[in-house]
Enzyme design. Structure first.
Site, PDB file in Angstrom:
ATOM      1  N   ASP A 244      48.438  55.812  31.056  1.00 40.97           N
ATOM      2  CA  ASP A 244      49.856  55.740  31.423  1.00 40.97           C
ATOM      3  C   ASP A 244      49.963  55.062  32.792  1.00 40.97           C
ATOM      4  O   ASP A 244      49.112  54.249  33.127  1.00 40.97           O
ATOM      5  CB  ASP A 244      50.481  57.141  31.420  1.00 40.97           C
TER       6      ASP A 244
ATOM      7  N   HIS B 282      49.775  51.574  32.448  1.00 37.46           N
ATOM      8  CA  HIS B 282      51.151  51.077  32.369  1.00 37.46           C
ATOM      9  C   HIS B 282      51.646  50.519  33.695  1.00 37.46           C
ATOM     10  O   HIS B 282      52.844  50.325  33.874  1.00 37.46           O
ATOM     11  CB  HIS B 282      52.095  52.183  31.888  1.00 37.46           C
TER      12      HIS B 282
END
Length: 472
Positions: A274, A297
């Site tokens: 993430d 991310h």
């Protein structure tokens, strides 16, 4: 002089009339009216006036005021070894109670170091290292901490594994490893198994309500969910962290900052499933310096405004980052219908390598799983995004769109500046920019740029008007 003013005024009226006439002669399609561009590339160098763009500059942290907690010689501190309190360190015996006893000694006496010796592996259930404590305490993680992978051990607190709370002037360091053993949690995640309900999982390492905090040289891996969280804290210095988990591990943010002020994160390597760094509500004066990010991310501000909440973030500086193979590069993300603001933000000196969305603002985020997204909904409010500067960012995009500003119709993004940007597709092809409802300025060389005939007219008018006012 009066004659000069009269001539300038007449000239301005003629040019404005020409622009208006020219616009009516274009295609009969409605021209894009959602991009407002000011192009200063011809008059501004590589950074002479850059600092003037930020109305409220991020606060450069002077965290050396702690000077390693008063520069106390380690030899003068009491060494509290967890082995002396019954810890086995064999990797499978529960050592939680031994750690609790050792911590009680450190916290109550002060002038002490909690020592986790190297070459040992300690299995721990959820544990709280709570304050307030006597002054000048340290924690030295030299060995390995292994999280219990039995979910039933987290029945009393499903959100935390290692929690330091309400401690002033704490120094945490060491070359050990904190292993969240997150695989069992990932397997049961709704992102891995769509049939399962979405549930929270523990954060591996949390610092809550810790002021004047230093965290250095730790390895945190395979967290159950978030790896490291700084919450409700003030004056924090973080450096030399190595944070890793598999690319497909769900919701495993590397470093999470929430409601924390004056925090500096530097010289750290982060690769997770993430966000490498996520910065959310209540955070102010946050610096991220010399960060290596990937996979994951990217570096994110938000999400903000979920559930129509009011959330505020300001004074963010990301300076010096290498971002590779990530879903996003530098991102600001806000929910539809929220309120508050994200303002006074700088992203500078960043290298992108094969990043899908190198520069992105998404002011129209929504949860597609719960209900369809609809940008045309008449929202009464949105999180205002204002005064954001992107400077000296270069590299490659894994998608055709390297710059994406998807802003709100009613609360457009304001005072967004791109300076010295050079992003292209893998292979050297030109990338594109998607810009919607954004007030945008260019400085220096910028590639790609938003395409807008209306933006060009705005640029021409702005230049003429400034010259006119100067003569007046």
């Amino acid at each position: 002089m009066a004659l000069l003013k009269h001539l300038l005024l007449s000239f301005t009226i003629i040019i404005i009339s020409f622009i208006a006439c020219y616009s009516t002669l274009q295609d009969h399609e409605d021209p894009p009216s959602s991009i407002y561009v000011h192009d200063h590339s011809s008059s501004i160098d590589d950074g002479g006036a850059f600092n003037n763009l930020i109305k409220q500059s991020t606060n450069i942290l002077s965290l050396d005021i702690y000077n390693k907690l008063g520069n106390i010689p380690r030899s003068s501190l009491k060494m509290v070894n967890v082995n002396d309190y019954g810890a086995k360190g064999n990797g499978h015996t529960d050592d939680t109670e031994a750690f609790k006893k050792a911590w009680e000694e450190v916290c109550s006496s002060g002038e002490a170091i909690l020592v986790v010796p190297e070459e040992n592996s300690y299995m721990l259930k959820p544990i709280r290292f709570s304050g307030p404590c006597e002054p000048n305490i340290q924690v030295q993680f030299s060995g390995t901490l292994e999280a219990s992978d039995d979910p039933s051990d987290y029945s009393e607190d499903c959100r935390h594994w290692l929690l330091f709370e309400n401690i002033k002037k704490l120094y945490v360091s060491g070359w050990g490893t904190i292993n969240g053993n997150g695989n069992i949690w990932w397997q049961n995640s709704c992102k891995r198994n769509k049939k399962r309900p979405c549930k929270d999982a523990p954060t591996a390492l949390t610092f809550y309500g810790c002021d004047d905090l230093i965290v250095e040289n730790l390895t945190i891996e395979n967290a159950q969910q978030i790896h490291v969280s700084f919450q409700d804290s003030v004056n924090v210095k973080v450096s030399g962290l190595n944070v890793t988990s598999p690319e497909d591990s769900p919701n495993t943010d590397g470093i999470h900052v929430t409601n924390t002020q004056n925090i500096q994160i530097s010289n750290s390597v982060i690769g997770t499933g993430d966000d490498c760094i996520s910065i959310v509500h209540g955070s102010r004066n946050v610096e991220a310096i010399n960060i290596t990010c990937g996979p994951g991310h990217g570096i994110s501000i938000g999400s903000l405004g979920a559930g129509k909440s009011k959330e505020i973030v300001s004074g963010i500086l990301v300076n010096g980052a290498k971002i590779f193979g990530t879903k996003n590069g530098v991102r600001i993300k806000t929910w539809q219908g929220g309120s508050g603001s994200a303002s006074n933000i700088q992203f500078q000196n960043i290298e992108m390598d094969n990043v899908t969305n190198p520069i992105i603002i998404n002011q129209n985020y929504c949860d597609k799983k719960k209900k369809p997204c609809n940008k045309r909904l008449l929202q009464k409010s949105d999180v205002q995004i204002k005064n954001v500067v992107y400077q000296n960012i270069k590299g490659t995009s894994a998608s055709d769109v390297a710059v994406k500003f998807d802003c709100s119709d009613k609360f457009p993004c304001q005072e967004i500046t791109l300076q010295n940007i050079d992003l292209e597709c893998e292979g050297g092809e030109d990338a594109e920019a998607f810009c919607n409802n954004v007030e945008l300025s260019y400085l220096g060389h910028v590639r790609p740029r938003c395409n807008s005939e209306n933006g060009k007219a705005s640029t021409m008018f702005t230049s003429i008007w400034k010259d006119y006012l100067w003569y007046m």
